[in-house]
Design an enzyme around this catalytic site. Sequence first.
Site, PDB file in Angstrom:
ATOM      1  N   LYS A 236       3.744  -6.850   4.013  1.00 62.64           N
ATOM      2  CA  LYS A 236       3.515  -5.458   3.624  1.00 62.64           C
ATOM      3  C   LYS A 236       3.102  -4.696   4.871  1.00 62.64           C
ATOM      4  O   LYS A 236       2.695  -5.272   5.882  1.00 62.64           O
ATOM      5  CB  LYS A 236       2.458  -5.343   2.544  1.00 62.64           C
ATOM      6  CG  LYS A 236       1.064  -5.811   2.867  1.00 62.64           C
ATOM      7  CD  LYS A 236       0.188  -4.849   3.631  1.00 62.64           C
ATOM      8  CE  LYS A 236       0.282  -3.455   3.048  1.00 62.64           C
ATOM      9  NZ  LYS A 236      -0.509  -2.534   3.929  1.00 62.64           N
TER      10      LYS A 236
ATOM     11  N   THR B 282       0.454  -9.364  11.753  1.00 63.88           N
ATOM     12  CA  THR B 282       0.821  -8.085  11.162  1.00 63.88           C
ATOM     13  C   THR B 282      -0.160  -7.731  10.071  1.00 63.88           C
ATOM     14  O   THR B 282      -1.053  -8.499   9.749  1.00 63.88           O
ATOM     15  CB  THR B 282       2.214  -8.125  10.549  1.00 63.88           C
ATOM     16  OG1 THR B 282       2.514  -6.793  10.101  1.00 63.88           O
ATOM     17  CG2 THR B 282       2.248  -9.043   9.327  1.00 63.88           C
TER      18      THR B 282
ATOM     19  N   ASN C 173       0.162  10.563   5.643  1.00 62.99           N
ATOM     20  CA  ASN C 173      -1.163  10.244   6.165  1.00 62.99           C
ATOM     21  C   ASN C 173      -2.174  11.350   5.953  1.00 62.99           C
ATOM     22  O   ASN C 173      -3.381  11.115   6.036  1.00 62.99           O
ATOM     23  CB  ASN C 173      -1.068   9.839   7.627  1.00 62.99           C
ATOM     24  CG  ASN C 173      -0.566   8.419   7.717  1.00 62.99           C
ATOM     25  OD1 ASN C 173      -1.220   7.520   7.219  1.00 62.99           O
ATOM     26  ND2 ASN C 173       0.615   8.247   8.279  1.00 62.99           N
TER      27      ASN C 173
ATOM     28  N   SER D 170      -5.625  11.000  -1.355  1.00 64.36           N
ATOM     29  CA  SER D 170      -5.793  11.988  -2.415  1.00 64.36           C
ATOM     30  C   SER D 170      -5.079  11.555  -3.683  1.00 64.36           C
ATOM     31  O   SER D 170      -4.391  10.554  -3.698  1.00 64.36           O
ATOM     32  CB  SER D 170      -5.310  13.354  -1.958  1.00 64.36           C
ATOM     33  OG  SER D 170      -3.972  13.282  -1.518  1.00 64.36           O
TER      34      SER D 170
ATOM     35  N   GLU E 221       5.992   4.443   7.669  1.00 65.71           N
ATOM     36  CA  GLU E 221       5.652   5.704   7.017  1.00 65.71           C
ATOM     37  C   GLU E 221       6.528   6.840   7.562  1.00 65.71           C
ATOM     38  O   GLU E 221       6.483   7.155   8.745  1.00 65.71           O
ATOM     39  CB  GLU E 221       4.168   6.003   7.220  1.00 65.71           C
ATOM     40  CG  GLU E 221       3.305   5.048   6.379  1.00 65.71           C
ATOM     41  CD  GLU E 221       1.817   5.197   6.603  1.00 65.71           C
ATOM     42  OE1 GLU E 221       1.066   4.722   5.747  1.00 65.71           O
ATOM     43  OE2 GLU E 221       1.426   5.770   7.625  1.00 65.71           O
TER      44      GLU E 221
ATOM     45  N   THR F 167       0.874  -1.191   0.000  1.00 66.82           N
ATOM     46  CA  THR F 167       0.000   0.000   0.000  1.00 66.82           C
ATOM     47  C   THR F 167       0.904   1.231   0.000  1.00 66.82           C
ATOM     48  O   THR F 167       1.380   1.640  -1.051  1.00 66.82           O
ATOM     49  CB  THR F 167      -0.960   0.018   1.215  1.00 66.82           C
ATOM     50  OG1 THR F 167      -0.228  -0.199   2.413  1.00 66.82           O
ATOM     51  CG2 THR F 167      -2.037  -1.039   1.070  1.00 66.82           C
TER      52      THR F 167
END
Lengths: 415, 415
Positions: free
Chosen positions: B188, B199, B410, B415, B286, B162
Site C-alpha cells: 500500500k 516501503t 493532501n 477532512s 497521489e 489509505t
Amino acid sequence: MPVQLNAPLVADLQPVAGVRIGVAQAGIRKANRKDLTVFLLDEGCVVGAVFTQNRYAAAPVQVCREHLASGQAIRALVINTGNANAGTGDPGLGNARQTCTALARSLGLHHEQVLPFSTGVIMEPLPLDRLLAGLPQALADAAQPQADDGAQWLSAAQGIMTTDTLPKAVSQRFEIDGRSVTATGIAKGAGMIRPNMATMLGFLATDASVAPALMNDLARRLADASFNRVTVDGDTSTNDSFVVIATGRAGNATVTDLDSAAGRALVAALTPVARQLAHAIVRDGEGATKFITVQVEGGRSASECLLAAYAVAHSPLVKTAFFASDPNLGRILAAVGYAGIHDLDVGGIDLHLGDVHVVKAGGRHPDYKEEDGQRVMKQTEILVRIGLGRGTATETVWTCDFSHEYVTINADYRS
Amino acid sequence: MPVQLNAPLVADLQPVAGVRIGVAQAGIRKANRKDLTVFLLDEGCVVGAVFTQNRYAAAPVQVCREHLASGQAIRALVINTGNANAGTGDPGLGNARQTCTALARSLGLHHEQVLPFSTGVIMEPLPLDRLLAGLPQALADAAQPQADDGAQWLSAAQGIMTTDTLPKAVSQRFEIDGRSVTATGIAKGAGMIRPNMATMLGFLATDASVAPALMNDLARRLADASFNRVTVDGDTSTNDSFVVIATGRAGNATVTDLDSAAGRALVAALTPVARQLAHAIVRDGEGATKFITVQVEGGRSASECLLAAYAVAHSPLVKTAFFASDPNLGRILAAVGYAGIHDLDVGGIDLHLGDVHVVKAGGRHPDYKEEDGQRVMKQTEILVRIGLGRGTATETVWTCDFSHEYVTINADYRS
C-alpha cells in the site's frame, strides 16, 4: 496571490547616488513588457557578489565570475528576463560575452567591466539580436535624469520579474560615521527558489564607502542572513546571483573591516534590506497563500538545524497541510525524522505552532487540543518552532505553502 | 487517477501455503471499510524485514524490531490502517504492545511472536479499544477456508489501503530445485512515499524453503531493487515496513545461500514481484497521471547516480512540467546541477527523453526539436535517460508527476 506583500515594499524608494538605471522593452520573450535593464555605476563604485552553487551555472553566471576575477572595475550590469541562457553550452557563453562587449562598446568600457545576468526559461537560445537591439533604449532611459523617488529602481524591479506577481524593492536610510547613508535593493524570484549562496536575482546598492576587498564577504554575509535562508520549492536555480554595490558617495570614512564598529553598523543596516527582499520572494512565491517561518532550536550545530528546517520547509505534505489550514502536524515530525540527523533522539523533540505547544518530549503534549492548532493554521503568517533538545544552535528558514496555484503556474509557465 | 494501474495487478492471485489471512472492519478511523488485517503463519515459517530509516519510527516499527531481535519464531502479523501510531510517545508504544499481546493470547502465542503494523494519520492516539474489538472478526475470517483464487490476499490488499485508489497485489509462479514455487505480495502507499530501506507497507510471502538466516538479507535485496527506488513526494514515512515470509511448503531443498544457483533463482523470481508492487505504488501515487522512469548512467558510483535521479524525481518543477506535458527540459538539467555531485562537469551531460536526444555534451542537441520533446511528454509512461559521462555506474528510480489532484488529496486528507 502574494502573502501580505504590501505596497510598502515598493514605496519610499530612494535612489542611490552613483548608480543610474535604464530599462527597455526588448521583446526578449514577450512584447510590451520591461525585460532589459542596465545598471550604470560611476567610477569608484565597488562590487561584491555571490552566485549559484548549481553545477549547471548559467552562461551569464560563468561570465560574471570571469569578469569579477579579472580585477577590472565593474561599471555596468545588464539584466534580461524571459530567457535564462542556461544549459545553452558554448553558444550561450558566446551570447553572454557578446552582450557585455556590445554594452561596453557603447559606454567606452572594457568588456570585463560589464556583468551580465539572465533569468527565465532554461535551455532555450538567448535571442541575442533582440537583446542587442534593445540596449540603446535602455541606455537612453538611463540617460534621463534619475528621479528623486527611486522610480528607476521600481522600473528595474519590474524589468527583472518572471512569474513574480509584484516587483520587490526596499530602501533603508541609516548612519555610518555620522554620515547619512542610503541603501536600496531589488530582487526577483517566485519559483525555482532555494538559493544556495545567492538568490535568483538580487541587486543591492548603497552609497556607503566600503573597501573593495570587503565586498564579496559583505555579499556573502548578507546572503547568508537572507536569500540563503528562504525556499519556495527546493529547486536551486542555475542563475542565482546577488550583487552588492557600494558607490562611496555618502562621504563616510571607508569601511575597511566588517567587524569594526562601522562595519558592524553597515552589516546591521543592510541585513534587513536583504532580508525584506528575501521575504518578499517567499511572500510572492509561486502560488503562496501563507508565509511560514521555520525556526529550529537546540541543535548541536547550525548545519543540523538547517537539515531539519529545510526538511520541513520542503516537504510537499507539510506545505499542502499549511495550504489547507489543516493541523496535520505529524507530517512535521516525520520530516524532522527523515532530515538526516542520524543520531537524533526523537524523545527530546519539542514543537510549537505559534503560541501552541504541540509536542513535548517527542510525543503529543497532553494539553494540546486540535482546535488550538487549527486556530494558528488559519493565520497567514505562521511560526513553526522545533526544539531538537541537544545543543544551543539555532537557525531559521522562511518558506511558503504549496497550493493548487503552484501547480497551475508551473504547468502553464511556458504556454 | 492511477496510471495504467490495471486489473492484472490484482488478477490471478495465488494463495501461499502456510499463510492464512483474515480481514475485519474495525472502524479504526471510518466505518464500513476493511481496516484490520491479520496474517497467521504456520509453524516453520521464516520472516525477514526492513524498516524505515526515519528517526521518528512509529511505535509498531519499534516493536517489530524488538520482536524480530528476540529470536522468537514469528507466527502472526497484525496490520491496521486509519492510524499510523507514530509520534505518539510511550502511550503509542504501549498500544502497539497491547495489540500484540491480545492477538498472541487469542492464538496461544508469546507476544514476541506477533509483529504489528500501522498506517494512516500521524500523531493521533491509536483507538486501541476499537482495534482490539475488531480482532475476533479478523480471526474468524482467517479461520474460513482460504480460497484458491487468492481472495484473502486481495482482501488484505484492500485492508491496508489509505489514500490508495486501488489495491496492489501480485503473484508469481516459478521453479526452484525442480519444485513449483509460489510468491504473492501486497503493498500500500500513495503519499509520503520515499521509502528508505523499505516501503510504506509491503508484505510478500513465498512457499519456498529458505534458511532463516537469509531472510533479512533477502528482504534488503528485494527492497533495494524495488521499493527503495521509488518516490512519489520525497517524504520518507515513519511507518515503512517490508516483510518477506517463506513458509517452506514448496518442498524445495532449503535455500542456504542467496548467491547459490537456487538463491539467485529465488531472488530473480521475487524481484519482479517486489518491483511490480513498488511500481504500483508509483502508478497509484497521489494525483499521479504519468509514470516516469529516471535512469542515470555513466556515473562514477551508484550513489551519485541516485543523487541525480532523486533530484530529478523530487523536483516540483520537473514534476509539474510532466503533468503539463510541457517539454521544459531545462528544469531537468537544473536538478542534475544541484543534485550535490560537487565536481560534476556539466559539459559531459547527455539527456534523452524517450527516443529523443535532447542534450549532448551539456548543451541542447543541434537536432533537438521542441515538437519531438512534446511528443514524448504527452505519453503516460516516460523514460528520462541522463548520462553523466564520467563512469560506468547506473541507477534507476521510478516516480510520478505532480498534479492539482496531489494538492487536493493532501489538503483534504483528514477532512
